[in-house]
Design a protein around this motif. Structure first.
Motif, PDB file in Angstrom:
ATOM      1  N   ARG C 132       0.832  -1.210   0.000  1.00 50.43           N
ATOM      2  CA  ARG C 132       0.000   0.000   0.000  1.00 50.43           C
ATOM      3  C   ARG C 132       0.869   1.263   0.000  1.00 50.43           C
ATOM      4  N   VAL C 133       1.903   1.278   0.828  1.00 49.42           N
ATOM      5  CA  VAL C 133       2.789   2.451   0.851  1.00 49.42           C
ATOM      6  C   VAL C 133       3.518   2.573  -0.483  1.00 49.42           C
ATOM      7  N   ALA C 134       3.945   1.441  -1.022  1.00 50.32           N
ATOM      8  CA  ALA C 134       4.626   1.468  -2.325  1.00 50.32           C
ATOM      9  C   ALA C 134       3.690   2.009  -3.407  1.00 50.32           C
ATOM     10  N   ALA C 135       2.431   1.635  -3.344  1.00 54.17           N
ATOM     11  CA  ALA C 135       1.456   2.133  -4.326  1.00 54.17           C
ATOM     12  C   ALA C 135       1.292   3.648  -4.205  1.00 54.17           C
ATOM     13  N   VAL C 136       1.279   4.135  -2.980  1.00 50.88           N
ATOM     14  CA  VAL C 136       1.205   5.587  -2.767  1.00 50.88           C
ATOM     15  C   VAL C 136       2.411   6.271  -3.406  1.00 50.88           C
ATOM     16  N   CYS C 137       3.614   5.731  -3.146  1.00 48.79           N
ATOM     17  CA  CYS C 137       4.833   6.352  -3.676  1.00 48.79           C
ATOM     18  C   CYS C 137       4.852   6.315  -5.210  1.00 48.79           C
ATOM     19  N   ASP C 138       4.477   5.187  -5.754  1.00 54.60           N
ATOM     20  CA  ASP C 138       4.428   5.086  -7.219  1.00 54.60           C
ATOM     21  C   ASP C 138       3.471   6.130  -7.793  1.00 54.60           C
ATOM     22  N   TRP C 139       2.321   6.230  -7.171  1.00 57.47           N
ATOM     23  CA  TRP C 139       1.309   7.161  -7.666  1.00 57.47           C
ATOM     24  C   TRP C 139       1.832   8.605  -7.601  1.00 57.47           C
ATOM     25  N   VAL C 140       2.437   8.974  -6.467  1.00 62.35           N
ATOM     26  CA  VAL C 140       2.952  10.345  -6.328  1.00 62.35           C
ATOM     27  C   VAL C 140       4.057  10.584  -7.349  1.00 62.35           C
ATOM     28  N   HIS C 141       4.953   9.600  -7.471  1.00 65.20           N
ATOM     29  CA  HIS C 141       6.072   9.733  -8.396  1.00 65.20           C
ATOM     30  C   HIS C 141       5.593   9.940  -9.831  1.00 65.20           C
ATOM     31  N   GLU C 142       4.529   9.226 -10.180  1.00 64.22           N
ATOM     32  CA  GLU C 142       4.053   9.294 -11.564  1.00 64.22           C
ATOM     33  C   GLU C 142       3.137  10.487 -11.834  1.00 64.22           C
ATOM     34  N   ASN C 143       2.447  10.929 -10.793  1.00 61.42           N
ATOM     35  CA  ASN C 143       1.423  11.949 -11.029  1.00 61.42           C
ATOM     36  C   ASN C 143       1.818  13.369 -10.639  1.00 61.42           C
ATOM     37  N   VAL C 144       2.937  13.504  -9.942  1.00 59.41           N
ATOM     38  CA  VAL C 144       3.375  14.849  -9.582  1.00 59.41           C
ATOM     39  C   VAL C 144       4.627  15.178 -10.386  1.00 59.41           C
ATOM     40  N   PRO C 153       6.705  28.522   0.605  1.00 59.38           N
ATOM     41  CA  PRO C 153       6.687  28.068   1.997  1.00 59.38           C
ATOM     42  C   PRO C 153       5.288  27.772   2.539  1.00 59.38           C
ATOM     43  N   PHE C 154       4.251  28.137   1.813  1.00 58.21           N
ATOM     44  CA  PHE C 154       2.886  27.899   2.284  1.00 58.21           C
ATOM     45  C   PHE C 154       2.254  26.660   1.628  1.00 58.21           C
ATOM     46  N   THR C 155       2.939  26.090   0.670  1.00 59.24           N
ATOM     47  CA  THR C 155       2.369  24.972  -0.095  1.00 59.24           C
ATOM     48  C   THR C 155       2.127  23.746   0.784  1.00 59.24           C
ATOM     49  N   SER C 156       0.890  23.276   0.824  1.00 59.30           N
ATOM     50  CA  SER C 156       0.564  22.090   1.604  1.00 59.30           C
ATOM     51  C   SER C 156       0.399  20.889   0.679  1.00 59.30           C
ATOM     52  N   ALA C 157       0.268  19.713   1.296  1.00 60.57           N
ATOM     53  CA  ALA C 157       0.040  18.504   0.504  1.00 60.57           C
ATOM     54  C   ALA C 157      -1.266  18.613  -0.283  1.00 60.57           C
ATOM     55  N   LEU C 158      -2.199  19.367   0.237  1.00 60.96           N
ATOM     56  CA  LEU C 158      -3.465  19.556  -0.471  1.00 60.96           C
ATOM     57  C   LEU C 158      -3.249  20.339  -1.768  1.00 60.96           C
ATOM     58  N   ASP C 159      -2.386  21.354  -1.696  1.00 52.17           N
ATOM     59  CA  ASP C 159      -2.035  22.104  -2.908  1.00 52.17           C
ATOM     60  C   ASP C 159      -1.356  21.187  -3.925  1.00 52.17           C
ATOM     61  N   VAL C 160      -0.466  20.346  -3.435  1.00 51.75           N
ATOM     62  CA  VAL C 160       0.252  19.451  -4.344  1.00 51.75           C
ATOM     63  C   VAL C 160      -0.738  18.469  -4.969  1.00 51.75           C
ATOM     64  N   TRP C 161      -1.638  17.969  -4.157  1.00 52.31           N
ATOM     65  CA  TRP C 161      -2.696  17.091  -4.641  1.00 52.31           C
ATOM     66  C   TRP C 161      -3.483  17.768  -5.768  1.00 52.31           C
ATOM     67  N   PHE C 171       6.712  16.290  -2.673  1.00 54.46           N
ATOM     68  CA  PHE C 171       6.531  14.855  -2.914  1.00 54.46           C
ATOM     69  C   PHE C 171       6.420  14.120  -1.568  1.00 54.46           C
ATOM     70  N   ALA C 172       7.325  14.484  -0.653  1.00 53.36           N
ATOM     71  CA  ALA C 172       7.306  13.831   0.661  1.00 53.36           C
ATOM     72  C   ALA C 172       6.004  14.144   1.397  1.00 53.36           C
ATOM     73  N   HIS C 173       5.608  15.417   1.384  1.00 51.52           N
ATOM     74  CA  HIS C 173       4.367  15.805   2.061  1.00 51.52           C
ATOM     75  C   HIS C 173       3.159  15.044   1.535  1.00 51.52           C
ATOM     76  N   LEU C 174       3.039  14.957   0.226  1.00 52.74           N
ATOM     77  CA  LEU C 174       1.852  14.279  -0.307  1.00 52.74           C
ATOM     78  C   LEU C 174       1.899  12.780   0.003  1.00 52.74           C
ATOM     79  N   GLY C 175       3.068  12.180  -0.145  1.00 56.04           N
ATOM     80  CA  GLY C 175       3.181  10.749   0.137  1.00 56.04           C
ATOM     81  C   GLY C 175       2.830  10.424   1.581  1.00 56.04           C
ATOM     82  N   LEU C 176       3.375  11.180   2.498  1.00 55.50           N
ATOM     83  CA  LEU C 176       3.139  10.851   3.900  1.00 55.50           C
ATOM     84  C   LEU C 176       1.718  11.201   4.319  1.00 55.50           C
TER      85      LEU C 176
END
Lengths: 270, 270, 270, 270
Positions: C132-144, C153-161, C171-176
């Motif tokens: 499951r964690v690997a799937a998250v990382c793959d998805w972030v790697h491919e889609n971001v 400095p204000f960018t959140s994982a929601l913004d990245v999403w 990348f780290a913020h969205l994955g975690l």
């Protein structure tokens, strides 16, 4: 396994007596609390803090005259006997986790610096790791006589080494001191120990003490007083020695009229 | 005031020797670091952890043969003499902050439980608070003779009490032990102390020890060895006694060929 | 493997500027320090403290005008690639260690509460645990898309999403964040990452960010930016998100004229 | 002053539901416990840990079906109204104690980074220190409407800033966020607040939230919801925002059928 533990103290205090208490089981992963109650008569306010080892300490000031204190709890513990692994290896000093290092140092009652030479004389020839700690426990169990009243609040492991008598606190002190002398981290444990799975006759219940040694990758329970695996242990606190985890520390001269300790297995809905 | 501190150790080790070091000044509000360097020859990797008192401990394994270790730092400290307030009151036991309670307990070298009766005999008649601690320091300063070589790593405050000689570590141990016996929290302090504002002759520089007592609402510096206010103290660590804040703890039998300690005032750009 | 790390900052400050720094590698069991130096020009005193996660923070006040700050260290790390175990199981919530619980909570940049529904939509069908964690990382790697300057400095994982671009921090913020939404404890990691064993071309060296997820019985490194095992990581700090482990926090408006980061493998005597 | 506090929860859980609870008063110097009891029906075992802020968290797994949880305590608090000192000065950033620094950072619900500009627009002209914090509280009290149901678990201080309605949690969030934007350390406080010395009509009792700001040399209570000094506050926990000190965190989808909160003054023997 569900264990009922508790204690009751009846004090007569000549004046204001500040006290610190450690009677509450640690509510960690291994032992879960089901219910608890603490009461005093007269009703007295108390505060709570954590010492440097993470033990809960309650502060309470006894008024002049008589005070009754009572603690009761039901605790859920794994219904298994003390873990043992005769293959557990000794960890080389340079690889020990940082948080174990403090348990290599000598302390008030555990003069591992003074007992270093005799410890190596006696146990230097044993196999390092589990067999070495087991040899220490066997030796203490066989060479120290259990005798209520043989020790006092000043008795150190060195005294026990010299006089060869003591109570469970003293067995634990001497066992863990020898381990430290042999460069094995060891810490004092204080708690309740019910007579589960033990044949009679039973002594009057009291607080109990044993120790833990660090081998392989974790702490293991050793109990040189009983020296057989037991079940139902309920841990109150851990520290360098009995001074760090005293059931009660009083500043003043109250008279302890009676003290009762309770530790029993109960049914699941007990 | 800017102080240059440092030390150098030259070891000859028969085998692998795990060691723990405390030589670095605490970089807290009172003493700020300006620069520092740590080096070993041969070049050795080390790790760092904080003990239960917040002191920094460095772990390092000496290889067989000779090792040189050197630490240097420039530290900015307030250019004032030790604070004193003769009005500082003693805090009643029940009002002491939780975090001071551990410094009321006896410890390996500070048997305040054993010295309780003599402490009250000697100082029970003094005014509680600052005057009482000052009376302890005066008494230790006048009754214990400073003599290099008079104590060893096993010497406790009880030994100093009996033999009346010691080095700064022993003066500190006895002073703080008597304070604890008198229900005043007291802790051991270990650090560098330059000869600033002191008339010659100077002894060879060494690490230094003093103690702190808790009065009114804070910790105060007391130094029964010198027994006059000093300036330029640089704290390395604080603990229950010298065992908690050892300059170096070695597991093995390396020979210390030479040791040099440095503590000097330097100019602002020094 | 020995890694040389370091950084240099050149600031122009209009006035007094209080700052907090995190540039020093954690000197724990996995990464040992061999040497280090810290210097500023002009020479400035600093103090040090540990935050609630155990990270070292240095406080320093920049004077008006120009300040140069430089940190250098040699670090010994295991010369192995990131551990992986495709069998590592997900820990049921009720069995997670206490100290991991805080890393299930949402935080300033990681709004795992808001992303809960999409996280379960996307990954609810994957096998729990490592896959499951690997799937998250793959998805972030491919889609971001990696794009310097795409975040602030204000960018959140929601913004990245929402915007699907970012730098390694994002990348780290969205994955975690997605892991936390899926009830897997995950924490932000900040450090140095040399280009060891990586084919060119190389981007200019910078601080780096990745994350750790708790599976089976330990924390594991995941790096959705690179998404291949790497070697030579040097950890500076860990926290809930980039806010907890900022390289530098300034209170004021200094101009950062230049910043250089260094992370290289060196020979054993390098 | 003796306060009786307590709460009762009635849950219907579709399956196994891990939960974390914070309902117990902190038993520190300011508020002393006299008695307490915790019970669940069915009887369930729980464990306890301290979070990074020192708050007590209880872990408990609800079984499928209905669970009742009940906590009761008697607490002794000083019978005085919130301290105020209009002369309390603002501490310059470079002089703030280390442990206050984390309470300058933005957090999940308190986006002090985003609100920095408006905060300075509104309050930059006020006198630093107590008057500035008081101005923030007055402004929040006057400009935000109290309305039950106006906020949800995702509501941040930014939402409150924009919509100008909320409950006590939201008043506290906005007040403390503006303080942080103005470089004043501020932390969220969660607890019980009886209607002592307050004229009717009374709302139904609930958990309550306020905040503390660091001025001069200590933390001071501010309560922008009520904005008048109160007495009888009983603190459960402190943290960066409501996420850190949630009354209950559930992992799953249990239905909360009813919840009752109790906070009353009682007589000394109550």
């Amino acid at each position: 396994m569900r264990i009922r533990v508790g204690c009751e103290f009846d004090y007569e205090s000549p004046g204001i007596t500040p006290t610190i208490w450690q009677v509450r089981p640690r509510a960690d992963r291994e032992q879960r609390l089901v219910s608890e109650s603490w009461s005093t008569s007269p009703s007295l306010p108390w505060t709570s803090y954590h010492d440097t080892y993470g033990n809960v300490c309650n502060r309470l000031t006894l008024p002049p005259g008589r005070t009754l204190l009572r603690y009761d709890a039901h605790v859920e513990v794994p219904g298994v006997f003390d873990d043992a692994d005769k293959e557990a290896r000794q960890v080389p000093l340079e690889s020990l986790p940082d948080e174990t290092m403090v348990f290599l140092l000598a302390s008030r009652f555990c003069l591992s610096d003074v007992l270093r030479a005799p410890a190596w004389d006696l146990f230097g020839g044993t196999e390092p790791g589990w067999p070495r700690v087991a040899a220490v426990c066997d030796w203490v169990h066989e060479n120290v006589g259990f005798q209520i009243g043989s020790s006092n609040p000043f008795t150190s492991a060195l005294d026990v080494w010299e006089h060869r008598t003591g109570v469970c606190r003293d067995f634990a002190h001497l066992g863990l001191t020898l381990c430290r002398s042999l460069n094995i981290p060891a810490r004092y444990v204080f708690g309740y120990l019910p007579d589960v799975g033990v044949p009679p006759p039973y002594e009057p219940m009291d607080f109990c003490a044993w120790f833990e040694a660090y081998l392989e990758d974790r702490w293991w329970t050793f109990d040189p007083r009983n020296n057989v695996p037991r079940t139902g242990r309920v841990v109150i606190g851990r520290g360098r020695d009995a001074l760090d985890v005293a059931m009660v520390t009083t500043y003043g001269a109250p008279i302890l009229r009676t003290m009762t300790v309770l530790a029993d297995e109960v049914g699941d809905e007990g």
